[in-house]
Design a protein around this motif. Structure first.
Motif: not given
Length: 331
Positions: A1, A176, A180, A190, A202-203, A249, A252-253
């Motif tokens: 992050m 946050n 994430s 986390s 990750h996204k 956002e 971080n993702q």
């Protein structure tokens, strides 16, 4: 992050001021009784109603007016965030220190905004129902815009202001952090994963909205995430769609080996990055092969981070780079 999105939900709740003033007032009262009990006993004897009168004066003559002080301070802090357009802060010591330092002028000047309201409420409560202009002049207005009044309030207001700011910052960090990591991850898990720098998912897809409606898009298709006029967009396949995430956002993702935050206005897909070069006044320009004619400006402070991200990115596709690990990206 890497970046904290500042939601400031803590500062937007009315009970925050009540809670903080209650704690501060209680600690101050305990301190007075512990350090100078004789003076407190003498003050108690001044009240004909005894302890009840003392407590009533403490609550309505001091506590309630100071709620007004903190309420005005919170409103000033919210307005200050909007005035300076502060919506995020980097998750590093320098960025957080600079963020907090920006609020020192506000705390040093807050007295001139809240003191008329604080004194008016104190006068209205204490003197009810026999209001007298002369008493206001003698007992209240004497600290209005004076050095004595400023000196009395400013240190305490600065301490309370930084307490509010840092509690809000801590809660935003935890929020946050939850966003994430995958849904269902506990906060402790986390925190542990972040502390140990554990790899995480990750996204891979993102929901976007365009004139054709809402659709799910693979992040690999996105050339650029950007913000314009308060709206966030994804540029892909020559189109532009609205994204319902902030850039903080997204940063971080998304996979940091594939996406890089060039400045606070955009995140570029490194898979499609064509070049980066010196531009002007200590800044660099990035160009994507899928965005012809588009110059993406980046401050020099992010150059080292870009080169490190590019090296990791190229290592995913270049066998020679994976083996040697020492080839540098072209500038």
């Amino acid at each position: 992050m890497k970046t904290l999105e500042l939601y400031r939900s803590f500062l937007k709740k009315p009970w925050v001021g009540v809670m903080l003033v209650s704690v501060v007032m209680l600690l101050l009262e305990i301190n007075r009784w512990m350090t100078n009990p004789q003076a407190q006993v003498q003050m108690l004897e001044k009240y004909h109603e005894g302890a009840g009168g003392y407590v009533l004066n403490l609550v309505f003559g001091v506590y309630v007016p100071e709620l007004v002080t903190v309420g005005v301070l919170i409103l000033l802090m919210e307005a200050y965030h909007r005035l300076l357009n502060i919506h995020e802060v980097g998750l590093d010591t320098r960025s957080i220190a600079l963020y907090e330092l920006k609020f020192l002028p506000l705390f040093l000047m807050a007295y001139f905004f809240f003191i008329p309201f604080t004194l008016a409420v104190r006068f209205a409560i204490r003197e009810f129902p026999d209001y007298n202009a002369q008493r206001y002049e003698n007992n209240y207005a004497r600290i209005l815009y004076t050095w004595v009044g400023y000196n009395t309030y400013t240190l305490l207001v600065t301490v309370i202001g930084y307490l509010l700011l840092n509690i809000s910052l801590l809660l935003d960090f935890l929020r946050n952090l939850r966003l994430s990591f995958p849904p269902g991850s506990s906060l402790l898990d986390s925190l542990a994963a972040m502390a140990n720098d554990q790899p995480r998912d990750h996204k891979q897809t993102i929901t976007v909205t365009s004139v054709a409606g809402e659709t799910i898009l693979s992040v690999a298709q996105v050339d650029l995430f950007e913000t314009q006029d308060g709206t966030n967009y994804a540029r892909h396949d020559g189109n532009r769609s609205v994204v319902h995430y902030s850039l903080a956002e997204l940063e971080n993702q998304l996979d940091p080996d594939r996406f890089f935050r060039g400045n606070r206005h955009y995140i570029v897909n490194l898979d499609h990055l064509e070049s980066h070069s010196y531009w002007d006044k200590g800044k660099y320009v990035l160009r994507s092969r899928n965005l012809p004619g588009r110059d993406l400006i980046m401050p020099r402070a992010r150059l080292q981070g870009l080169r490190a991200a590019l090296k990791r990115n190229r290592a995913q596709f270049d066998p020679l780079t994976r083996r040697s690990g020492d080839q540098q990206p072209n500038s």
